[in-house]
Design a protein around this motif. Sequence first.
Motif, PDB file in Angstrom:
ATOM      1  N   ALA A 109     -33.374  20.498 -59.423  1.00 22.97           N
ATOM      2  CA  ALA A 109     -32.385  19.958 -59.344  1.00 22.97           C
ATOM      3  C   ALA A 109     -32.073  20.268 -57.217  1.00 22.97           C
ATOM      4  N   GLY A 110     -33.218  19.781 -56.945  1.00 21.41           N
ATOM      5  CA  GLY A 110     -33.689  19.452 -55.407  1.00 21.41           C
ATOM      6  C   GLY A 110     -33.550  20.333 -54.900  1.00 21.41           C
ATOM      7  N   VAL A 111     -33.714  21.210 -54.965  1.00 14.93           N
ATOM      8  CA  VAL A 111     -33.907  22.744 -54.510  1.00 14.93           C
ATOM      9  C   VAL A 111     -34.900  22.077 -53.152  1.00 14.93           C
ATOM     10  N   PRO A 112     -34.931  22.669 -51.788  1.00 16.43           N
ATOM     11  CA  PRO A 112     -35.447  22.154 -50.828  1.00 16.43           C
ATOM     12  C   PRO A 112     -36.724  22.934 -50.986  1.00 16.43           C
ATOM     13  N   VAL A 113     -36.999  24.226 -50.824  1.00 15.16           N
ATOM     14  CA  VAL A 113     -37.623  25.423 -50.673  1.00 15.16           C
ATOM     15  C   VAL A 113     -37.725  26.031 -51.663  1.00 15.16           C
ATOM     16  N   ARG A 114     -38.883  25.884 -52.310  1.00 13.92           N
ATOM     17  CA  ARG A 114     -39.548  27.423 -53.445  1.00 13.92           C
ATOM     18  C   ARG A 114     -40.345  27.668 -53.466  1.00 13.92           C
ATOM     19  N   ILE A 115     -40.245  29.430 -52.994  1.00 16.10           N
ATOM     20  CA  ILE A 115     -41.564  29.798 -53.128  1.00 16.10           C
ATOM     21  C   ILE A 115     -41.370  31.110 -54.361  1.00 16.10           C
ATOM     22  N   HIS A 116     -43.032  30.675 -54.757  1.00 16.75           N
ATOM     23  CA  HIS A 116     -42.981  32.163 -55.709  1.00 16.75           C
ATOM     24  C   HIS A 116     -43.875  33.586 -54.788  1.00 16.75           C
ATOM     25  N   GLY A 117     -43.183  34.774 -54.761  1.00 17.06           N
ATOM     26  CA  GLY A 117     -43.891  36.008 -54.304  1.00 17.06           C
ATOM     27  C   GLY A 117     -45.076  36.104 -55.986  1.00 17.06           C
ATOM     28  N   GLU A 118     -46.619  37.212 -55.060  1.00 17.71           N
ATOM     29  CA  GLU A 118     -47.117  37.772 -56.032  1.00 17.71           C
ATOM     30  C   GLU A 118     -46.684  38.918 -55.789  1.00 17.71           C
ATOM     31  N   HIS A 119     -46.188  40.078 -56.772  1.00 15.67           N
ATOM     32  CA  HIS A 119     -46.239  40.942 -56.224  1.00 15.67           C
ATOM     33  C   HIS A 119     -47.087  42.282 -56.687  1.00 15.67           C
ATOM     34  N   GLY A 120     -47.896  41.977 -57.829  1.00 18.44           N
ATOM     35  CA  GLY A 120     -48.371  42.726 -58.353  1.00 18.44           C
ATOM     36  C   GLY A 120     -48.649  42.477 -59.511  1.00 18.44           C
ATOM     37  N   VAL A 144     -44.173  23.968 -56.563  1.00 20.08           N
ATOM     38  CA  VAL A 144     -44.024  25.297 -55.473  1.00 20.08           C
ATOM     39  C   VAL A 144     -43.980  25.361 -54.055  1.00 20.08           C
ATOM     40  N   THR A 145     -43.570  25.141 -53.080  1.00 21.44           N
ATOM     41  CA  THR A 145     -43.337  24.906 -52.476  1.00 21.44           C
ATOM     42  C   THR A 145     -44.472  26.131 -51.463  1.00 21.44           C
ATOM     43  N   HIS A 146     -44.874  27.090 -51.384  1.00 23.64           N
ATOM     44  CA  HIS A 146     -45.213  28.401 -50.600  1.00 23.64           C
ATOM     45  C   HIS A 146     -45.433  29.430 -51.607  1.00 23.64           C
ATOM     46  N   TYR A 147     -46.577  30.067 -51.366  1.00 21.61           N
ATOM     47  CA  TYR A 147     -46.676  31.265 -52.357  1.00 21.61           C
ATOM     48  C   TYR A 147     -46.557  32.213 -50.872  1.00 21.61           C
ATOM     49  N   MET A 148     -45.869  33.896 -51.573  1.00 24.30           N
ATOM     50  CA  MET A 148     -46.509  34.836 -50.633  1.00 24.30           C
ATOM     51  C   MET A 148     -46.604  35.781 -51.888  1.00 24.30           C
ATOM     52  N   ALA A 149     -47.638  36.865 -50.870  1.00 25.72           N
ATOM     53  CA  ALA A 149     -48.418  37.532 -51.699  1.00 25.72           C
ATOM     54  C   ALA A 149     -48.192  39.178 -50.897  1.00 25.72           C
ATOM     55  N   LEU A 150     -47.606  39.959 -51.775  1.00 23.61           N
ATOM     56  CA  LEU A 150     -47.246  41.438 -50.873  1.00 23.61           C
ATOM     57  C   LEU A 150     -48.718  41.616 -49.857  1.00 23.61           C
ATOM     58  N   SER A 151     -50.087  41.856 -50.434  1.00 26.56           N
ATOM     59  CA  SER A 151     -51.071  42.568 -50.151  1.00 26.56           C
ATOM     60  C   SER A 151     -52.108  41.482 -49.640  1.00 26.56           C
ATOM     61  N   LEU A 379     -40.357  27.180 -42.829  1.00 20.11           N
ATOM     62  CA  LEU A 379     -40.321  26.078 -44.553  1.00 20.11           C
ATOM     63  C   LEU A 379     -38.913  25.564 -44.202  1.00 20.11           C
ATOM     64  N   LEU A 380     -37.880  25.717 -44.244  1.00 22.52           N
ATOM     65  CA  LEU A 380     -37.280  24.972 -43.854  1.00 22.52           C
ATOM     66  C   LEU A 380     -36.545  24.085 -42.850  1.00 22.52           C
ATOM     67  N   LYS A 381     -37.218  24.171 -41.418  1.00 19.35           N
ATOM     68  CA  LYS A 381     -38.172  23.639 -40.664  1.00 19.35           C
ATOM     69  C   LYS A 381     -38.819  22.319 -40.762  1.00 19.35           C
ATOM     70  N   SER A 382     -39.862  22.706 -41.446  1.00 26.51           N
ATOM     71  CA  SER A 382     -40.809  21.528 -41.640  1.00 26.51           C
ATOM     72  C   SER A 382     -39.990  20.934 -43.151  1.00 26.51           C
ATOM     73  N   ARG A 383     -39.456  21.362 -43.532  1.00 24.69           N
ATOM     74  CA  ARG A 383     -39.071  20.631 -44.593  1.00 24.69           C
ATOM     75  C   ARG A 383     -37.549  19.465 -44.073  1.00 24.69           C
ATOM     76  N   LYS A 390     -30.160  16.930 -44.130  1.00 29.03           N
ATOM     77  CA  LYS A 390     -29.508  17.107 -45.317  1.00 29.03           C
ATOM     78  C   LYS A 390     -30.441  17.639 -46.168  1.00 29.03           C
ATOM     79  N   ALA A 391     -31.592  17.701 -46.098  1.00 27.44           N
ATOM     80  CA  ALA A 391     -32.375  18.251 -46.856  1.00 27.44           C
ATOM     81  C   ALA A 391     -31.921  20.151 -47.564  1.00 27.44           C
ATOM     82  N   LEU A 392     -30.964  21.073 -46.326  1.00 31.30           N
ATOM     83  CA  LEU A 392     -31.258  22.230 -46.400  1.00 31.30           C
ATOM     84  C   LEU A 392     -30.927  22.239 -47.308  1.00 31.30           C
ATOM     85  N   ILE A 393     -29.653  21.847 -47.754  1.00 31.18           N
ATOM     86  CA  ILE A 393     -29.028  21.502 -48.765  1.00 31.18           C
ATOM     87  C   ILE A 393     -28.960  20.766 -50.330  1.00 31.18           C
ATOM     88  N   CYS A 394     -28.902  21.018 -51.185  1.00 28.38           N
ATOM     89  CA  CYS A 394     -28.988  20.701 -52.592  1.00 28.38           C
ATOM     90  C   CYS A 394     -27.959  18.785 -52.623  1.00 28.38           C
TER      91      CYS A 394
END
Length: 395
Positions: A109-120, A144-151, A379-383, A390-394
């Motif tokens: 769908a053209g979403v500029p930033v796609r983050i996936h979080g690992e919570h456990g 996936v643009t970037h990953y986020m880990a809680l620990s 991440l938005l600034k980098s994108r 215009k990449a900030l909005i699909c």
Amino acid sequence: MIQGHDLRPLVVHVVFRFDVGGLENGVANLINHMPPDAYRHAVVSLTEITDFRRRILRQDVQFIALKKAPGHTFWLYPRLFALFRELRPAIVHSRNLAALEAVVPAWAAGVPVRIHGEHGRDVGDLDGSSRKYQWVRRCYRPFVTHYMALSRDLAHYLTSTIGFSQATVAQIYNGVDTRRFHPAPLRPPIAGCPFADPGYWLVGTVGRMQVVKNQTALAQAFIRTLAAFPDLESRLRLVMVGDGPLRVQAQALLQRAGVAGLAWLPGERDDVPEILRGLDCFVLPSLSEGISNTILEAMASGLPVIATDVGGNGELIEAGRTGELVRVADVEAMAQKIAAYAMSPLLARTVGQAGRIRAEREFSMEAMSERYQGLYDSLLKSRAGQSGSKALICR
């Protein structure tokens, strides 16, 4: 859908189910504490959204439940694609493996930033050794643009075991509301609890009573404590708050040991801050954890914490200073730690005070929301630098 001329970027948080739980509580805390002028938010559940939505206090948050049937999320791809095209988010933030597949329709769908979080990790892959789940994570990496880990433990898993670049993995601890969760000068009685006498010493836990949380180990440790230290029977009491399949099992264990009258298992409650203030010690006997919200809440409430040394628990608890760590399912060690605090209430209070100070200093909501906002902004600034503003909005 963009509201009028609201130019705040939209973050869509995708979860499997929005119900009582640590992951969901973290989403609620983030939305509640991030400055409202920074981002708009929507919560998309692949299955259901329960009354837990009331934990989110902002009135501008949209909730969407897709009522997914059991099976592969592939059948939801057209609906998710259409939804992302309609909402036009700047960021889609999926959480845990059950929601990872949402990054594919977000990418389409053209979403500029796609983050996936690992919570456990859950009971199906407690130590992260499942080759299948490792392969799944690698398979979805291109979307996936970037990953986020809680620990740090989860971040190391992503970079070392899965093999993702360290540059694509951020680590952000959960925060705890130290105003909502705070110590009481004197331990207040818990509403409905039969152990209101201040002479009792209450050890307890709060959380979903599921296999991965392993509350039956705490029931066994309580039984073992009373057997090994019979002098504690007159004042040591057990409180286990939460519902799920292990509740019946824990009750049965206590009944067979003849100590059911010394324990209180009221089921699910919505007054967790008051319950924690009514305890003397908190125990988390989990088989696996990411970063435990309940440990942070117990620390903020001024309680000494005994927890299994899994996941990020050792990153929260300073053993010997703010609590104690034991091996998974080590009932004997857990019993010894409970007894040590019960027989030395002054030590328990001192350890709890140190935990409170650590929660205020290192795990505040403000620090958490600032780190998330910083990640989103960067991440938005980098994108934008790569593709233009215009990449900030699909489109």
